[in-house]
Design an enzyme around this catalytic site. Structure first.
Site, PDB file in Angstrom:
ATOM      1  N   HIS A 174      73.615  65.308 105.255  1.00 39.01           N
ATOM      2  CA  HIS A 174      72.676  64.212 104.999  1.00 39.01           C
ATOM      3  C   HIS A 174      72.153  63.576 106.289  1.00 39.01           C
ATOM      4  O   HIS A 174      71.175  62.849 106.261  1.00 39.01           O
ATOM      5  CB  HIS A 174      73.346  63.131 104.146  1.00 39.01           C
ATOM      6  CG  HIS A 174      73.600  63.569 102.734  1.00 39.01           C
ATOM      7  ND1 HIS A 174      72.860  63.122 101.663  1.00 39.01           N
ATOM      8  CD2 HIS A 174      74.493  64.451 102.219  1.00 39.01           C
ATOM      9  CE1 HIS A 174      73.296  63.697 100.548  1.00 39.01           C
ATOM     10  NE2 HIS A 174      74.296  64.504 100.864  1.00 39.01           N
ATOM     11  N   ASP A 382      67.464  58.760 112.021  1.00 40.45           N
ATOM     12  CA  ASP A 382      67.984  58.697 110.650  1.00 40.45           C
ATOM     13  C   ASP A 382      67.774  60.050 109.990  1.00 40.45           C
ATOM     14  O   ASP A 382      66.699  60.646 110.147  1.00 40.45           O
ATOM     15  CB  ASP A 382      67.220  57.608 109.866  1.00 40.45           C
ATOM     16  CG  ASP A 382      68.081  56.938 108.811  1.00 40.45           C
ATOM     17  OD1 ASP A 382      68.986  57.608 108.286  1.00 40.45           O
ATOM     18  OD2 ASP A 382      67.850  55.753 108.511  1.00 40.45           O
TER      19      ASP A 382
HETATM   20  P1  ADP Z   1      72.218  55.257 104.875  1.00 37.40           P
HETATM   21  O1  ADP Z   1      72.591  56.428 104.050  1.00 37.40           O
HETATM   22  O2  ADP Z   1      72.301  55.507 106.333  1.00 37.40           O
HETATM   23  O3  ADP Z   1      72.940  54.000 104.510  1.00 37.40           O
HETATM   24  P2  ADP Z   1      69.625  55.155 103.425  1.00 37.40           P
HETATM   25  O4  ADP Z   1      68.441  54.293 103.673  1.00 37.40           O
HETATM   26  O5  ADP Z   1      69.320  56.588 103.249  1.00 37.40           O
HETATM   27  O6  ADP Z   1      70.657  54.909 104.631  1.00 37.40           O
HETATM   28  O7  ADP Z   1      70.371  54.695 102.112  1.00 37.40           O
HETATM   29  C1  ADP Z   1      70.768  53.377 101.911  1.00 37.40           C
HETATM   30  C2  ADP Z   1      70.961  53.138 100.428  1.00 37.40           C
HETATM   31  O8  ADP Z   1      71.771  51.979 100.269  1.00 37.40           O
HETATM   32  C3  ADP Z   1      69.669  52.875  99.686  1.00 37.40           C
HETATM   33  O9  ADP Z   1      69.714  53.483  98.412  1.00 37.40           O
HETATM   34  C4  ADP Z   1      69.627  51.337  99.571  1.00 37.40           C
HETATM   35  O10 ADP Z   1      68.953  50.870  98.422  1.00 37.40           O
HETATM   36  C5  ADP Z   1      71.092  51.000  99.495  1.00 37.40           C
HETATM   37  N1  ADP Z   1      71.343  49.662 100.081  1.00 37.40           N
HETATM   38  C6  ADP Z   1      71.120  49.265 101.343  1.00 37.40           C
HETATM   39  N2  ADP Z   1      71.459  47.979 101.518  1.00 37.40           N
HETATM   40  C7  ADP Z   1      71.903  47.543 100.334  1.00 37.40           C
HETATM   41  C8  ADP Z   1      72.393  46.281  99.868  1.00 37.40           C
HETATM   42  N3  ADP Z   1      72.497  45.210 100.655  1.00 37.40           N
HETATM   43  N4  ADP Z   1      72.776  46.220  98.574  1.00 37.40           N
HETATM   44  C9  ADP Z   1      72.691  47.299  97.755  1.00 37.40           C
HETATM   45  N5  ADP Z   1      72.226  48.492  98.137  1.00 37.40           N
HETATM   46  C10 ADP Z   1      71.836  48.624  99.416  1.00 37.40           C
HETATM   47  O1  F6P Z   2      73.972  58.734 105.044  1.00 36.34           O
HETATM   48  C1  F6P Z   2      75.107  58.940 105.797  1.00 36.34           C
HETATM   49  C2  F6P Z   2      76.325  58.247 105.212  1.00 36.34           C
HETATM   50  O2  F6P Z   2      77.481  58.443 105.926  1.00 36.34           O
HETATM   51  C3  F6P Z   2      76.578  58.723 103.811  1.00 36.34           C
HETATM   52  O3  F6P Z   2      77.472  59.781 103.764  1.00 36.34           O
HETATM   53  C4  F6P Z   2      77.056  57.472 103.164  1.00 36.34           C
HETATM   54  O4  F6P Z   2      76.489  57.375 101.904  1.00 36.34           O
HETATM   55  C5  F6P Z   2      76.463  56.341 103.974  1.00 36.34           C
HETATM   56  O5  F6P Z   2      76.121  56.861 105.197  1.00 36.34           O
HETATM   57  C6  F6P Z   2      77.378  55.135 104.005  1.00 36.34           C
HETATM   58  O6  F6P Z   2      78.453  55.331 104.865  1.00 36.34           O
HETATM   59  P1  F6P Z   2      79.959  54.980 104.550  1.00 36.34           P
HETATM   60  O7  F6P Z   2      80.439  55.916 103.491  1.00 36.34           O
HETATM   61  O8  F6P Z   2      80.651  55.174 105.855  1.00 36.34           O
HETATM   62  O9  F6P Z   2      79.986  53.556 104.082  1.00 36.34           O
END
Ligand code: ADP
Ligand code: F6P
Length: 483
Positions: A174, A382
């Site tokens: 991912h 990212d």
């Molecule tokens: P990462 O996987 O690095 O966290 P992404 O943007 O791909 O980044 O995914 C983040 C996910 O987490 C999204 O589906 C977003 O809606 C969710 N998310 C981020 N911040 C919050 C929050 N404060 N509360 C609930 N969901 C959140």
């Molecule tokens: O998107 C990368 C990632 O490590 C995912 O595997 C995971 O959903 C997200 O970031 C949140 O990270 P963690 O599991 O360390 O809270």
């Protein structure tokens, strides 16, 4: 077959024809005091992507249940079996916080923070990967499909193949896969590559990542490799780009609900009815470019280009990996900077930045997206960034501007966004201003184009393309409800 001491005495495991293996389970067993479990939507792309996909699919999800010690027995959730894997406090410290999130995570994200290398962390990484492989081997039906996810589990494909050569094994990363000059830093680089090569299909977010991987395999393992296939012993391993996505229809339907639209209006009122609202939603991570964004915003205010009375920034930053030193330092720096900006530029009842560290449910997130005129998604690096895609899906009336880093995987698909280089402070400021001052007709044209793209390229299309590549035969895709 099971050899890890932590697995001895675990109740007998049921078998499935489709098994997903990820570091985390999508449910939090601690929210189920009466035995009723709900999906936990932890703020992270992996759970957000796989949750809508697996719901009501007779599959097993193998993962860690979120607390150290013996693995809890969990009920099925929405028809999906939850198979927890035990992690000791040492495993959590050295595998999850250590090798996964203080070695691989920074290295894979352009080394924007210094990766750390410790032999003890590597031992834990091997030990935990072995345990995940053993559990997966127990729960997969003969001839079944096992789909291993992400950088925490890169050794699992090869370990699993040794235990269960009958299985079809997929691996999907991912996060970004780094260029050779960075990956070559890893003391155990050959083992990590060999681990991934245990899969039949290795999926990445972007074609560049597949290219980096093939180059490394050729260089480090001296195997014949192209960006599409690699010969390993008597097997052919396929490699490709499969950009992950979201449940576009679900987010659009949520955002279109009258109560969500009403909530968005109320939120805007609560902000004092400003002319412009800028929103950012991130896990609190140094890869997300939060500090650079705050600096750009504060310089726009200081330079008189943006007036706090007319424009507000809502920054949601959900704390993450809180015991890892680099994350603690980041949080302190961000909170100091938010305090400084509000102290310097805010007025009574009119802060320049509304800073929130809470988790929100999907409806509240949809309302936040609907409330925002400009969504600023400016990571330094990212894998994909699903928040950017969620914002687009939520703009059901084709309004709003997406400011997007060219270093997010999503930039390859969302070309109509206002794209910026987040390292270039002046460029970031110009991008923000352009998004704030854009012509509504132009915005609408851009947003419509991006929404159409996501309508077609949603999470089901992603699963379909990955699983049909994993097994050319159509029968495999029917294991998931991708229709
Ligand atoms: P990462 O996987 O690095 O966290 P992404 O943007 O791909 O980044 O995914 C983040 C996910 O987490 C999204 O589906 C977003 O809606 C969710 N998310 C981020 N911040 C919050 C929050 N404060 N509360 C609930 N969901 C959140
Ligand atoms: O998107 C990368 C990632 O490590 C995912 O595997 C995971 O959903 C997200 O970031 C949140 O990270 P963690 O599991 O360390 O809270």
């Amino acid at each position: 077959m099971v050899v890890s001491p932590l697995l001895i005495g675990m109740p007998e495991m049921r078998q499935s024809s489709l098994v997903v293996v990820a570091n985390r389970l999508p449910i939090d067993d601690s929210v189920a005091p009466d035995g009723a479990c709900e999906w936990r939507r932890s703020p992270g792309g992996l759970v957000s992507a796989l949750h809508p996909l697996l719901r009501h699919t007779p599959a097993t999800w193998v993962g860690w249940a979120g607390r150290t010690g013996p693995a809890p027995t969990l009920p099925d959730v929405d028809g999906v079996r939850m198979q927890s894997v035990p992690l000791s406090t040492e495993d959590f410290r050295d595998h999850y916080e250590g090798f996964a999130n203080a070695t691989l995570w920074p290295l894979y994200h352009d080394a924007v923070e210094q990766p750390e290398y410790h032999r003890r962390w590597w031992e834990a990484y091997q030990r935990v990967n072995q345990r995940f492989a053993e559990v997966a081997a127990e729960v997969a039906e003969p001839g079944g499909v096992v789909w291993v996810q992400d950088y925490h589990l890169q050794l699992v494909p090869a370990l699993l193949r040794e235990l269960r050569p009958d299985l079809r094994i997929g691996f999907f990363l991912h996060v970004p896969f780094p260029p050779p000059e960075l990956f070559m830093q890893l003391p155990r680089r050959a083992e990590l590559l060999r681990g991934m090569l245990g899969a039949d299909l290795i999926g990445f977010q972007r074609a560049q990542a597949a290219h980096n991987f093939a180059q490394l395999v050729a260089k480090v393992l001296e195997l014949p490799a192209t960006d599409r296939q690699i010969a390993v012993d008597d097997r052919e391993v396929r490699v490709g780009a499969f950009p992950v996505s979201i449940d576009t229809a679900e987010m659009a339907a949520l955002a279109a609900r009258p109560e969500v639209a009403e909530r968005a209006r109320r939120l805007r009122q609560d902000l004092g009815g400003p002319e412009h609202v800028i929103l950012s939603v991130d896990r609190m991570d140094y890869t997300k470019g939060i500090e650079q964004r705050l600096k750009a915003y504060s310089e726009l205010i200081a330079g008189g280009h943006v007036k706090v009375r007319d424009t507000v920034l809502v920054q949601v930053a959900m704390p993450s990996r809180e015991r890892v030193g680099q994350y603690q330092i980041l949080r302190e720096r961000i909170e100091r900077e938010v305090g400084r900006i509000n102290g310097e530029f805010g007025r009574v009842g009119e802060p320049a930045i509304h800073y929130l560290t809470q988790p929100f449910d999907r409806a509240e997130l949809a309302a936040l997206y609907r409330m925002a005129d400009v969504m600023a998604v400016t990571p330094l690096r990212d894998g994909m960034n699903l928040v950017a895609k969620e914002y687009v899906a939520a703009r059901v009336d084709d309004t709003g501007a997406l400011l997007l880093s060219e270093f997010a995987g999503a930039a390859a698909e969302l070309s109509q966004a206002y794209q910026v280089n987040p390292h270039d402070l002046e460029g970031l400021k110009q991008g923000l201003l352009a998004a704030l001052q854009a012509d509504p007709a132009d915005l609408s044209r851009r947003m419509r184009g991006m929404r159409e793209h996501l309508h077609e390229h949603d999470i089901r299309a992603w699963a379909r393309s990955y699983l049909s590549a994993l097994d050319e035969s159509e029968s495999l895709t029917t294991r998931l409800r991708t229709d």
